[in-house]
Design an enzyme around this catalytic site. Structure first.
Site, PDB file in Angstrom:
ATOM      1  N   CYS A  77       0.869  -1.183   0.000  1.00 14.75           N
ATOM      2  CA  CYS A  77       0.000   0.000   0.000  1.00 14.75           C
ATOM      3  C   CYS A  77       0.904   1.229   0.000  1.00 14.75           C
ATOM      4  O   CYS A  77       2.079   1.127  -0.371  1.00 14.75           O
ATOM      5  CB  CYS A  77      -0.979  -0.014   1.171  1.00 14.75           C
ATOM      6  SG  CYS A  77      -0.245   0.133   2.815  1.00 14.75           S
ATOM      7  N   ASN A 129       2.378   1.415   4.319  1.00 11.02           N
ATOM      8  CA  ASN A 129       2.613   0.123   4.978  1.00 11.02           C
ATOM      9  C   ASN A 129       2.314   0.178   6.478  1.00 11.02           C
ATOM     10  O   ASN A 129       3.024  -0.407   7.284  1.00 11.02           O
ATOM     11  CB  ASN A 129       4.050  -0.348   4.741  1.00 11.02           C
ATOM     12  CG  ASN A 129       4.303  -1.784   5.160  1.00 11.02           C
ATOM     13  OD1 ASN A 129       5.397  -2.120   5.615  1.00 11.02           O
ATOM     14  ND2 ASN A 129       3.315  -2.639   5.032  1.00 11.02           N
ATOM     15  N   CYS A 161      -1.422   0.440   7.308  1.00 12.09           N
ATOM     16  CA  CYS A 161      -2.853   0.107   7.439  1.00 12.09           C
ATOM     17  C   CYS A 161      -3.232  -1.097   6.577  1.00 12.09           C
ATOM     18  O   CYS A 161      -3.399  -2.208   7.073  1.00 12.09           O
ATOM     19  CB  CYS A 161      -3.729   1.309   7.057  1.00 12.09           C
ATOM     20  SG  CYS A 161      -3.699   2.665   8.257  1.00 12.09           S
ATOM     21  N   ARG A 162      -3.393  -0.870   5.284  1.00 13.40           N
ATOM     22  CA  ARG A 162      -3.948  -1.897   4.409  1.00 13.40           C
ATOM     23  C   ARG A 162      -3.022  -3.088   4.162  1.00 13.40           C
ATOM     24  O   ARG A 162      -3.441  -4.244   4.307  1.00 13.40           O
ATOM     25  CB  ARG A 162      -4.352  -1.266   3.068  1.00 13.40           C
ATOM     26  CG  ARG A 162      -5.490  -0.280   3.194  1.00 13.40           C
ATOM     27  CD  ARG A 162      -5.677   0.509   1.899  1.00 13.40           C
ATOM     28  NE  ARG A 162      -4.550   1.404   1.641  1.00 13.40           N
ATOM     29  CZ  ARG A 162      -4.360   2.070   0.510  1.00 13.40           C
ATOM     30  NH1 ARG A 162      -5.232   1.926  -0.491  1.00 13.40           N
ATOM     31  NH2 ARG A 162      -3.333   2.884   0.363  1.00 13.40           N
ATOM     32  N   SER A 163      -1.777  -2.825   3.776  1.00 15.70           N
ATOM     33  CA  SER A 163      -0.889  -3.961   3.456  1.00 15.70           C
ATOM     34  C   SER A 163      -0.510  -4.782   4.697  1.00 15.70           C
ATOM     35  O   SER A 163      -0.428  -6.015   4.610  1.00 15.70           O
ATOM     36  CB  SER A 163       0.355  -3.488   2.689  1.00 15.70           C
ATOM     37  OG  SER A 163       1.079  -2.506   3.394  1.00 15.70           O
ATOM     38  N   ASP A 208      -8.113   3.529   1.403  1.00 17.11           N
ATOM     39  CA  ASP A 208      -7.228   3.889   2.512  1.00 17.11           C
ATOM     40  C   ASP A 208      -8.082   4.396   3.681  1.00 17.11           C
ATOM     41  O   ASP A 208      -8.788   5.396   3.550  1.00 17.11           O
ATOM     42  CB  ASP A 208      -6.261   4.985   2.060  1.00 17.11           C
ATOM     43  CG  ASP A 208      -5.140   5.234   3.078  1.00 17.11           C
ATOM     44  OD1 ASP A 208      -5.286   4.792   4.244  1.00 17.11           O
ATOM     45  OD2 ASP A 208      -4.132   5.855   2.700  1.00 17.11           O
TER      46      ASP A 208
END
Length: 246
Positions: free
Chosen positions: A84, A87, A89-91, A209
């Site tokens: 993301c 690095n 939150c999402r990934s 995000d």
């Protein structure tokens, strides 16, 4: 000392020093043998000069090398990298969700799983506490530490999954920038896929995000990731049968 000549692909079984080895000789190559060993020499002319391997005609030595390569490929863990922006939150959540699925299937040793960001702004930091809390409520642990994408990732990972289209563009831009200075495979960019391309229950094309949103944003991210990761794992297993058989 006497000289023997071999025809075609013969195998001479002769003791060398401390071990007995097979020596492959081609097309009338002179071979010096002590006279005392002549009676012990065994010639076997039935060894073929070539064999068929995956519709290709290759020599026994090439077949042995190919077999070793296949074995190495089949025992190497399948590696997945989630990417993301920062690095945090999402990934990291994708890494946690996918790791949890793999562990539940007992396939830990068959996978290498990691995450990173397209920027280094949060390098060295833990994942966002809101993301970790939302994941923990679902029984998923996030332990990753933020790091940026690096050139070796295009070599070390079999699949690189971008959370949104901008992430994918940034990854491909980095690849095009690095490939002239690094020894990177020309087709490495083909490893880059969109995370939501694996979703089956959701119609979204990107993982949004959640950084500037409320708690519902983190829940939405996890919903999408759980959907995509389940399909992703099934897809990898279907295309790599040896993973389940090992």
């Amino acid at each position: 000392m006497r000289t023997l000549y071999t025809e075609g692909m013969n195998v001479i079984n002769l003791r060398f020093c401390h071990s007995s080895q097979f020596l492959f000789l081609n097309l009338k190559v002179p071979f010096l043998v002590p006279s005392s060993q002549i009676g012990k020499l065994t010639l076997r002319n039935h060894i073929p000069s070539s064999i068929s391997f995956k519709n290709r005609v290759i020599s026994p030595i090439q077949a042995s090398m190919a077999s070793s390569t296949v074995t190495e490929t089949e025992t190497k863990p399948f590696s997945v990298l989630f990417v993301c922006l920062g690095n945090i939150c999402r990934s990291p959540a994708a890494e946690g969700v996918f790791t949890d699925l793999v562990k539940k299937r007992g396939l830990d040793s068959n996978f290498k799983i990691d995450s990173c960001g397209t920027i280094n702004y949060h390098e060295g930091n833990e994942a966002d506490p809101r993301m970790r809390a939302a994941s923990k409520r679902r029984g998923i642990q996030i332990t990753s530490i933020s790091r940026p994408l690096k050139p070796s990732d295009f070599i070390d990972f079999d699949l690189i999954l971008a959370m949104d289209k901008q992430n994918r563009e940034d990854i491909l831009e980095a690849f095009n920038r690095w490939k002239f200075r690094q020894t990177l495979p020309e087709d490495a960019h083909k490893k880059v896929k969109l995370m939501c391309s694996y979703c089956k229950k959701h119609d979204e094309t990107e993982v949004p995000d959640p950084y500037y949103g409320g708690p519902q944003g983190f829940e939405k991210v996890l919903d999408l990731l759980e959907d995509a990761c389940e399909s992703l794992l099934e897809n990898i297993l279907a295309e790599n049968k040896h993973i389940q058989e090992s």
